[in-house]
Every structure is written in structure tokens, then in C-alpha cells.
Design a protein around this motif. Structure first.
Motif, short mmCIF file in Angstrom:
data_model
loop_
_atom_site.label_atom_id
_atom_site.label_comp_id
_atom_site.label_asym_id
_atom_site.label_seq_id
_atom_site.Cartn_x
_atom_site.Cartn_y
_atom_site.Cartn_z
N ASP A 186 32.71 64.69 16.13
CA ASP A 186 31.81 65.61 15.70
C ASP A 186 32.68 66.96 15.16
OD1 ASP A 186 29.32 64.41 15.71
OD2 ASP A 186 29.21 64.86 17.99
N LYS A 195 31.66 63.61 11.84
CA LYS A 195 30.51 63.71 11.90
C LYS A 195 29.80 64.83 11.67
CE LYS A 195 27.95 62.02 15.23
NZ LYS A 195 26.80 63.50 15.85
N LEU A 251 32.80 57.45 19.33
CA LEU A 251 32.56 58.75 18.89
C LEU A 251 32.94 59.67 19.98
CD1 LEU A 251 30.82 60.80 17.02
CD2 LEU A 251 28.90 60.49 18.68
N GLY A 272 32.08 62.82 20.67
CA GLY A 272 30.67 63.45 20.32
C GLY A 272 30.83 64.97 20.99
N ASP A 273 30.04 65.72 20.25
CA ASP A 273 29.96 67.26 21.00
C ASP A 273 29.14 67.13 22.21
OD1 ASP A 273 27.53 66.91 19.47
OD2 ASP A 273 27.71 68.71 18.41
N SER A 274 28.57 65.96 22.57
CA SER A 274 27.92 65.75 23.74
C SER A 274 29.05 65.96 24.91
CB SER A 274 27.42 64.61 23.83
OG SER A 274 28.22 63.51 23.47
N THR A 279 30.47 56.75 22.99
CA THR A 279 31.24 58.08 23.10
C THR A 279 32.45 57.85 24.07
OG1 THR A 279 29.79 58.80 24.81
CG2 THR A 279 29.14 59.50 22.51
O1 KIV Z 1 27.52 63.96 20.47
C1 KIV Z 1 26.95 62.74 20.57
O2 KIV Z 1 27.32 62.31 21.69
C2 KIV Z 1 26.17 62.36 19.45
C3 KIV Z 1 25.63 60.98 19.85
C4 KIV Z 1 24.30 61.24 20.87
C5 KIV Z 1 25.11 60.46 18.43
O3 KIV Z 1 26.05 62.77 18.61
#
Ligand code: KIV
Length: 281
Positions: A100, A130, A58, A60-62, A39
Motif C-alpha cells: 500500500d 496499491k 498485501l 497493507g497499511d492496516s 495481508t
Molecule cells: O490495508 C489493508 O489491509 C487493505 C485490505 C483490507 C484490502 O487494504
């Protein structure tokens, strides 16, 4: 556990690949070359990660947890994801950048899904999106794909549905859930997704799914049998402290390192040791 391999034991990065595309990832699966994904949410981290030779970044929405301090991924907005994604895109020269679609921008409404995905692609310059879920979001996935936007699926533990499941424990241990996951994976592949993240499911199931699919799978907490791995970079670097899942390998303890550096700065300022003669005009 903090871990890092000596330089001579690290696998080299494929420097021949100028720009990682979804086709490059497909070729990597076919050659059985593992895909490394991490990420990033900002320019500085994306620049380091890309320069290191990561295949996929990524957004990510994290970011909702890591950057904004929320307990779940649900609060982050489309505008905030676009802000993070554009910062990452400005830094990246080689990696494929996947973003995301955040909670509430695609579930149950395929028109909204298309609008959200188009905004991400147009306003950030990202390469793919994603989306979490299988058959429940089939229409949304289909519609986004119909616009020529590459889609990565995400099955297993899907954090945007945390209030439906109630816990972050391992998913698809029971046969019925495992069967649904396999069906969803085949469905996403059939729709045209270029890859699927498999999060926190038994290693054997993840290996079976990866063998049954032609498209690459990227695992997180899903064992070594997937076609690639993804981690949250802040976890891998030890910038986060309170997250200790079994699947996480910490390569650094940057929280302590950075804290130490900041304490040294504070002491230097208080002792009138900083700035010194050379550090002023
Ligand atoms: O949002 C994110 O970081 C994720 C990963 C954990 C796959 O979707």
C-alpha cells in the motif's frame, strides 16, 4: 465463528506456478480460478502465508491498526511501510507482493506518487503498489504506471478517506455512488491497473463490476462474485479481538491460544518448573 475445513475438502494450491505475477492473476481470472490474497507485515507471518500457497500478499497499511495500534490507517509513514515490505519480501518465494502507498504520499500530487512508488519498489523489492481511489487520483495512478510499476486499485470503502466519509459502513448502496464506483473501476482498468480491491460494497454491485472488467477484482466484504478474496490475516487467525464485521470468517482463536500458552509459561516460571534439568547446560 471459528471455522476450518477438513483437509480433504480444501482446494489444492496450483504448484505449477513458480512465481505469481500480475500475468498469472490475469490468467486466473480468464480460467475462472479464484485468487486468494492475505495481508502480512513481517518476515515470520509472510513465510507461513507464502508456504501455505497464498497467491498475493498485501503489505497493507492496516499495519497501522494491527501492528502499531492506531485507530486509523492514516498515521503510518512511507518509511514504516518500506520496513514492513522489506521484511515480507525476504520471506516470500512464490506470492506476488503488493504494498500500500500510505496516506499523504500520492494523493493530489503525481510527482510525489511516483517518488513514493519508486522508493517502495527500490528499497523493499516489492512487486506492485496499491492506491486508494478512482478519478480523484487518476494523474497519480497514470504517472506511477508510466514508470513500469504495476498498480492495484482500491474502491468502495477506502480507509484512508475515513474522515471524509465519517463511518466504516457499507459503501455504494445508493445508485449515484454505485455508478461512480463502476466508472472508477473502468477508468482504473483503462489506465492499466492489473487488479482492483473492492471493499465493503453490496455483493451484487461487486459481481457486476467483476463481470464488466477484464482485470481481476479482489473483494473484502463484497460477496462471492469477485475474482478473489482478501482478509487481514490477524483477523482470520483471531489474533485481533475487537473487530467483528459480518464479512469476517475467523479460522482460529489465536488470541486465546497464545494467551493460554503465555499463562502456562508464567505459572511454570513462578513454580520453578521451567527450566528443568533437560533445559539447561
Ligand atoms: O490495508 C489493508 O489491509 C487493505 C485490505 C483490507 C484490502 O487494504
Amino acid at each position: 465463528m471459528v471455522s476450518s475445513l477438513p483437509k480433504n475438502q480444501r482446494m489444492s494450491v496450483n504448484k505449477e506456478v513458480k512465481r505469481v505475477t500480475t500475468h498469472v492473476l490475469q490468467a486466473m481470472k480468464e480460467k475462472e480460478e479464484k485468487i486468494a490474497m492475505l495481508t502480512a507485515y513481517d518476515f515470520s507471518m509472510a513465510r507461513i502465508t507464502d508456504a501455505a500457497g497464498i497467491d498475493v500478499i498485501l503489505v497493507g497499511d492496516s499495519a497501522s491498526n494491527v501492528m502499531a495500534g492506531h485507530e486509523t490507517t492514516l498515521p503510518i509513514t512511507l518509511d514504516q511501510m518500506i520496513y514492513h515490505a522489506s521484511s515480507v519480501i525476504r520471506a516470500v518465494k512464490r506470492a506476488l507482493v503488493v504494498v500500500d502507498l500510505p496516506f499523504g504520499t500520492y494523493q493530489g500530487n503525481s510527482r510525489a506518487a511516483l517518488d513514493s512508488a519508486i522508493r517502495i519498489m527500490k528499497e523493499s523489492g516489492a512487486h506492485a503498489v496499491k492506491m486508494e481511489g478512482g478519478q480523484e487520483i487518476e494523474e497519480s495512478v497514470r504517472r506511477v504506471l508510466s514508470a513500469g510499476i504495476p498498480v492495484m486499485g482500491h474502491l468502495g470503502l477506502i480507509p484512508q478517506s475515513i474522515y471524509k466519509f465519517g463511518t466504516y459502513t457499507v459503501r455504494a448502496r445508493e445508485e449515484a455512488e454505485a455508478r461512480k464506483l463502476m466508472d472508477d473501476a473502468k477508468l482504473l482498468q483503462g489506465l492499466g491497473c492489473f487488479g482492483i480491491v473492492l471493499e465493503k460494497i453490496p455483493a451484487k454491485l461487486a459481481t457486476d463490476v467483476s463481470k464488466h472488467l477484464d482485470i481481476p477484482t479482489i473483494g473484502i466484504g463484497a460477496g462471492a462474485g469477485t475474482d478473489g478474496q482478501v482478509l487481514v490475516t490477524h483477523d482470520l487467525l483471531g489474533l485481533t479481538q475487537d473487530f467483528h464485521p459480518r464479512f469476517l470468517r475467523r479460522y482460529l482463536d489465536l488470541f486465546t491460544t497464545i494467551q493460554g500458552a503465555i499463562q502456562s509459561y508464567i505459572s511454570d516460571v513462578k513454580a520453578i518448573d521451567f527450566p528443568n534439568e533437560d533445559e539447561q547446560y
